[in-house]
Write a protein that holds these residues in place. Structure first.
Motif, PDB file in Angstrom:
ATOM      1  N   UNK A  31       1.373  -1.337  -0.220  1.00 59.36           N
ATOM      2  CA  UNK A  31      -0.229   0.181   0.237  1.00 59.36           C
ATOM      3  C   UNK A  31       0.977   1.916  -0.040  1.00 59.36           C
ATOM      4  N   UNK A  32       1.942   1.091   0.737  1.00 58.41           N
ATOM      5  CA  UNK A  32       3.383   2.343   0.402  1.00 58.41           C
ATOM      6  C   UNK A  32       3.669   2.016  -0.994  1.00 58.41           C
ATOM      7  N   UNK A  33       4.239   1.285  -1.099  1.00 58.11           N
ATOM      8  CA  UNK A  33       4.649   1.223  -2.943  1.00 58.11           C
ATOM      9  C   UNK A  33       4.484   1.400  -3.778  1.00 58.11           C
ATOM     10  N   UNK A  34       4.937   1.187  -4.783  1.00 55.77           N
ATOM     11  CA  UNK A  34       4.675   1.225  -6.060  1.00 55.77           C
ATOM     12  C   UNK A  34       4.714   0.155  -6.686  1.00 55.77           C
ATOM     13  N   UNK A  35       3.897  -0.436  -7.234  1.00 52.19           N
ATOM     14  CA  UNK A  35       3.624  -2.002  -8.060  1.00 52.19           C
ATOM     15  C   UNK A  35       4.954  -2.458  -8.437  1.00 52.19           C
ATOM     16  N   UNK A  36       5.679  -1.322  -8.963  1.00 56.76           N
ATOM     17  CA  UNK A  36       6.537  -1.738 -10.311  1.00 56.76           C
ATOM     18  C   UNK A  36       8.042  -2.208  -9.111  1.00 56.76           C
ATOM     19  N   UNK A  37       8.287  -0.719  -8.213  1.00 55.88           N
ATOM     20  CA  UNK A  37       8.537  -1.553  -7.370  1.00 55.88           C
ATOM     21  C   UNK A  37       8.868  -2.687  -6.515  1.00 55.88           C
ATOM     22  N   UNK A  38       7.582  -2.479  -6.313  1.00 56.86           N
ATOM     23  CA  UNK A  38       7.493  -4.152  -5.298  1.00 56.86           C
ATOM     24  C   UNK A  38       7.540  -5.101  -6.246  1.00 56.86           C
ATOM     25  N   UNK A  39       7.255  -5.404  -7.246  1.00 55.61           N
ATOM     26  CA  UNK A  39       7.153  -6.412  -8.029  1.00 55.61           C
ATOM     27  C   UNK A  39       9.075  -6.665  -8.142  1.00 55.61           C
ATOM     28  N   UNK A  40      10.090  -5.676  -8.514  1.00 50.57           N
ATOM     29  CA  UNK A  40      11.314  -5.428  -8.868  1.00 50.57           C
ATOM     30  C   UNK A  40      11.723  -6.013  -7.755  1.00 50.57           C
ATOM     31  N   UNK A  41      11.249  -6.016  -6.497  1.00 56.04           N
ATOM     32  CA  UNK A  41      12.327  -6.217  -5.368  1.00 56.04           C
ATOM     33  C   UNK A  41      11.473  -8.113  -4.767  1.00 56.04           C
ATOM     34  N   UNK A  42       9.978  -8.075  -5.088  1.00 52.04           N
ATOM     35  CA  UNK A  42      10.459  -9.616  -4.509  1.00 52.04           C
ATOM     36  C   UNK A  42      10.609 -11.183  -5.587  1.00 52.04           C
ATOM     37  N   UNK A  43      10.998 -10.034  -6.777  1.00 53.83           N
ATOM     38  CA  UNK A  43      11.225 -11.531  -8.150  1.00 53.83           C
ATOM     39  C   UNK A  43      12.693 -11.662  -7.435  1.00 53.83           C
ATOM     40  N   UNK A  44      14.254  -9.933  -6.956  1.00 47.20           N
ATOM     41  CA  UNK A  44      14.804 -10.044  -6.771  1.00 47.20           C
ATOM     42  C   UNK A  44      15.137 -11.048  -5.465  1.00 47.20           C
ATOM     43  N   UNK A  45      14.279 -10.346  -4.430  1.00 45.15           N
ATOM     44  CA  UNK A  45      14.643 -10.804  -3.009  1.00 45.15           C
ATOM     45  C   UNK A  45      14.754 -11.924  -2.399  1.00 45.15           C
ATOM     46  N   UNK A  46      13.282 -12.487  -3.615  1.00 43.95           N
ATOM     47  CA  UNK A  46      13.206 -14.006  -3.408  1.00 43.95           C
ATOM     48  C   UNK A  46      13.227 -15.040  -4.091  1.00 43.95           C
ATOM     49  N   UNK A  47      14.319 -14.797  -5.272  1.00 46.28           N
ATOM     50  CA  UNK A  47      13.976 -15.686  -5.809  1.00 46.28           C
ATOM     51  C   UNK A  47      14.582 -16.664  -5.615  1.00 46.28           C
ATOM     52  N   UNK A  48      14.433 -17.831  -6.336  1.00 47.50           N
ATOM     53  CA  UNK A  48      15.154 -19.104  -6.001  1.00 47.50           C
ATOM     54  C   UNK A  48      16.417 -19.095  -5.216  1.00 47.50           C
ATOM     55  N   UNK A  49      17.552 -18.311  -6.824  1.00 52.61           N
ATOM     56  CA  UNK A  49      18.623 -18.873  -6.089  1.00 52.61           C
ATOM     57  C   UNK A  49      19.473 -17.993  -5.286  1.00 52.61           C
ATOM     58  N   UNK A  50      18.991 -16.733  -4.724  1.00 55.03           N
ATOM     59  CA  UNK A  50      18.955 -16.245  -3.684  1.00 55.03           C
ATOM     60  C   UNK A  50      18.047 -16.462  -2.292  1.00 55.03           C
TER      61      UNK A  50
END
Length: 173
Positions: A31-50
């Motif tokens: 609710x406090x962040x843009x959809x684009x920033x959230x998507x980018x963060x979630x994909x990077x920080x919660x990737x299977x590799x990471x």
């Protein structure tokens, strides 16, 4: 209702960890962040590799909070060189305590917090520290109630957005 159980996550739990990680982060901050920033963060920080590299790091541990076999929250702690900022050997970092929104107010976060403190004492650290977003007043109050005090600030980048985290610590010894 059954009691909440804490279970250490292993590599076999990677899919469950990815799911609970993305879901709780999105519930907490969308609710406090843009959809684009959230998507980018979630994909990077919660990737299977990471997640795989974090799960196999001997200085990082994840714990699930489980109720009736459902994962309802989780904890991530770091010691030694795996801490995100303070690399002192006499401290433990609580990197994440997240709980599904429907379980807010049911002491799940407190149970996960107690697990982190138990591990910190078992490792004989002098203090526990963490970073919390300055706009996450609910979390700040939670940590203050548990005796944490602010000692610094640092920048946390979410997608394209630079945000300020308050760094807090609790002296144990």
């Amino acid at each position: 209702m059954e009691s909440i159980k804490i279970k250490k996550a292993t590599e076999q739990d990677i899919d469950r960890l990815q799911l609970i990680g993305k879901q709780t982060f999105a519930e907490t901050f969308s609710s406090e962040n843009s959809e684009e920033n959230m998507r980018e963060y979630l994909e990077k920080e919660f990737s299977i590799e990471k997640l795989k590299s974090e799960l196999t790091d001997e200085n990082s541990e994840f714990y699930f909070a489980k109720l009736d076999n459902e994962t309802i929250g989780y904890l991530k702690i770091n010691i030694g060189q795996s801490q995100t900022e303070i690399k002192g050997t006499n401290s433990l970092e609580i990197e994440r305590i997240y709980v599904l929104r429907e379980f807010y107010g049911k002491k799940v976060g407190q149970i996960l917090y107690y697990k982190a403190i138990e591990i910190a004492k078992g490792n004989n650290v002098d203090y526990v520290w963490l970073g919390v977003w300055e706009q996450n007043l609910r979390a700040i109050r939670f940590y203050e109630k548990n005796g944490f005090v602010e000692f610094n600030k640092h920048v946390f980048v979410l997608g394209e957005d630079e945000q300020t985290d308050i760094m807090m610590k609790l002296k144990l010894n």
